[in-house]
Design an enzyme around this catalytic site. Structure first.
Site, PDB file in Angstrom:
ATOM      1  N   GLU A  98       0.767  -1.210  -0.060  1.00 44.59           N
ATOM      2  CA  GLU A  98      -0.078  -0.053   0.067  1.00 44.59           C
ATOM      3  C   GLU A  98       0.902   1.371   0.032  1.00 44.59           C
ATOM      4  OE1 GLU A  98      -2.755  -0.370   3.087  1.00 44.59           O
ATOM      5  OE2 GLU A  98      -3.503  -2.111   2.365  1.00 44.59           O
ATOM      6  N   ASN A 138       2.314  -4.988  -3.128  1.00 47.12           N
ATOM      7  CA  ASN A 138       1.083  -5.348  -2.980  1.00 47.12           C
ATOM      8  C   ASN A 138      -0.010  -4.070  -2.577  1.00 47.12           C
ATOM      9  OD1 ASN A 138      -1.224  -7.642  -2.326  1.00 47.12           O
ATOM     10  ND2 ASN A 138      -1.088  -6.752  -0.478  1.00 47.12           N
ATOM     11  N   HIS A 160     -10.395  -5.977  -2.388  1.00 48.97           N
ATOM     12  CA  HIS A 160     -11.375  -5.891  -1.202  1.00 48.97           C
ATOM     13  C   HIS A 160     -12.438  -5.009  -1.993  1.00 48.97           C
ATOM     14  CE1 HIS A 160      -8.927  -7.079   2.085  1.00 48.97           C
ATOM     15  NE2 HIS A 160      -8.124  -6.171   1.772  1.00 48.97           N
ATOM     16  N   GLU A 205      -6.030 -10.677  -1.411  1.00 50.43           N
ATOM     17  CA  GLU A 205      -6.908 -10.458  -0.162  1.00 50.43           C
ATOM     18  C   GLU A 205      -8.385 -10.435  -0.405  1.00 50.43           C
ATOM     19  OE1 GLU A 205      -5.653  -7.094   1.982  1.00 50.43           O
ATOM     20  OE2 GLU A 205      -3.161  -7.491   1.645  1.00 50.43           O
ATOM     21  N   ASP A 217     -12.185 -10.270  -0.687  1.00 51.18           N
ATOM     22  CA  ASP A 217     -13.382 -10.363  -0.149  1.00 51.18           C
ATOM     23  C   ASP A 217     -14.336  -9.289  -0.835  1.00 51.18           C
ATOM     24  OD1 ASP A 217     -12.683  -7.998   0.846  1.00 51.18           O
ATOM     25  OD2 ASP A 217     -12.258  -8.742   2.824  1.00 51.18           O
TER      26      ASP A 217
END
Length: 328
Positions: free
Chosen positions: A158, A199, A236, A264, A266
């Site tokens: 990030e 990432n 996400h 990641e 979701d």
């Protein structure tokens, strides 16, 4: 130090586990998304865990049946693993690594350099030489402990704002973008065989400025010799965003890296169509090596109230899981 409950779990085969009566005590057999994804030519279909989740029998049962890779949720983040300078705490990450190894699962390390969940002593550093040494020692100690056991690492996490500029952090403020080179070179020295990732989140549309910044900067760094192997897209997302993931993954894969991954995943309310579109994005991209969903059951998600995972709070598989099983 391992908990007694976890040690007993590690020693008990899946068939002997006593699951709660509200879920898998029905002896419903779950199909392995990992096995299906490997059969489709990918390396893994994984999820996250840490000591508390691995002390839960239901969670362990689902993980053993469905997934083939584990990512550390919080135990490898800086404030957890080196809360004081030189004071490394490996107890919790050791639990995850030992469990995954005992169950023949791949392991992703997450994450070495991140602006969040950072101890104050790191944020207080203002000298470039001091910060460089702290970064190099942090990475060397952690990766050195798990050399040969963790096959992918999120080395930096990030680092971009939504407009593609560099995020304000102690790393960028003191070292400029050179902190990326410092981190990746330290990681490469610590474990030459591990795949090293950058990432980030909101890499979910090919038109996003952050996607363009990621590709442009990664290409520049790789040309300069920075050993970046892969780009991770966290994914996400909200319902309806899955349709944009395939083009976004293709855009990231066009960078000068060997591989990409969805790291990641979701999705709010877990729509089956969005999950299928997101997984298809990786399936259809030759450089994409695997998918990690950020949790097993909704009650363990970091996004409370959104029910974004493949299993509900009672451990029952949702339509999204069943759809993936059918279509893979």
């Amino acid at each position: 130090m391992y908990s007694t409950s976890l040690l007993s779990l590690l020693a008990v085969p899946l068939t002997a586990l006593a699951f709660p009566t509200t879920s898998l005590s029905t002896r419903q057999e779950l199909e392995s998304l990992h096995d299906k994804y490997v059969a489709a030519g990918k390396q893994y279909f994984g999820t996250i865990a840490d000591e508390a989740l691995l002390a839960d029998e239901q969670n362990v049962g689902i993980i053993q049946q469905v997934f083939g890779q584990l990512t550390a949720e919080n135990s490898m983040k800086w404030e957890s693993i080196q809360p004081t300078l030189g004071g490394f705490n490996f107890a919790q990450p050791d639990v995850l690594v030992d469990f995954a190894t005992a169950n023949n699962m791949l392991i992703r390390g997450h994450t070495l350099i991140w602006h969040s969940q950072l101890p104050q002593y790191v944020s207080d550093i203002t000298d470039a030489a001091e910060l460089t040494e702290v970064i190099e020692t942090h990475i060397s100690e952690i990766m050195g402990r798990y050399v040969g056991k963790i096959f992918q690492w999120d080395v930096v996490n990030e680092i971009f704002n939504e407009d593609g500029s560099f995020r304000d952090s102690v790393f960028f403020n003191v070292l400029g973008e050179d902190f990326v080179r410092i981190a990746f070179e330290a990681a490469k020295a610590a474990d030459p065989d591990a795949k090293l990732y950058i990432n980030d989140f909101n890499l979910d549309s090919a038109d996003n400025a952050k996607v363009q910044a990621m590709v442009t900067n990664v290409n520049k760094w790789v040309a300069e010799g920075v050993p970046i192997d892969g780009i991770g897209s966290q994914a996400h997302i909200a319902a309806g965003q899955g349709s944009a993931i395939p083009d976004a993954i293709k855009a990231l894969a066009a960078a000068d890296v060997a591989e990409v991954a969805i790291t990641e995943l979701d999705i709010a309310d877990a729509p089956a169509e969005d999950y299928q579109q997101s997984v298809d994005a990786c399936t259809q991209e030759p450089k994409c090596v695997g998918v990690t969903v950020w949790g097993v059951r909704d009650n363990d998600s970091w996004r409370p109230g959104t029910n974004p995972l493949l299993f509900d709070a009672t451990g029952q598989p949702k339509e999204a899981y069943n759809t993936l099983v059918s279509n893979l």
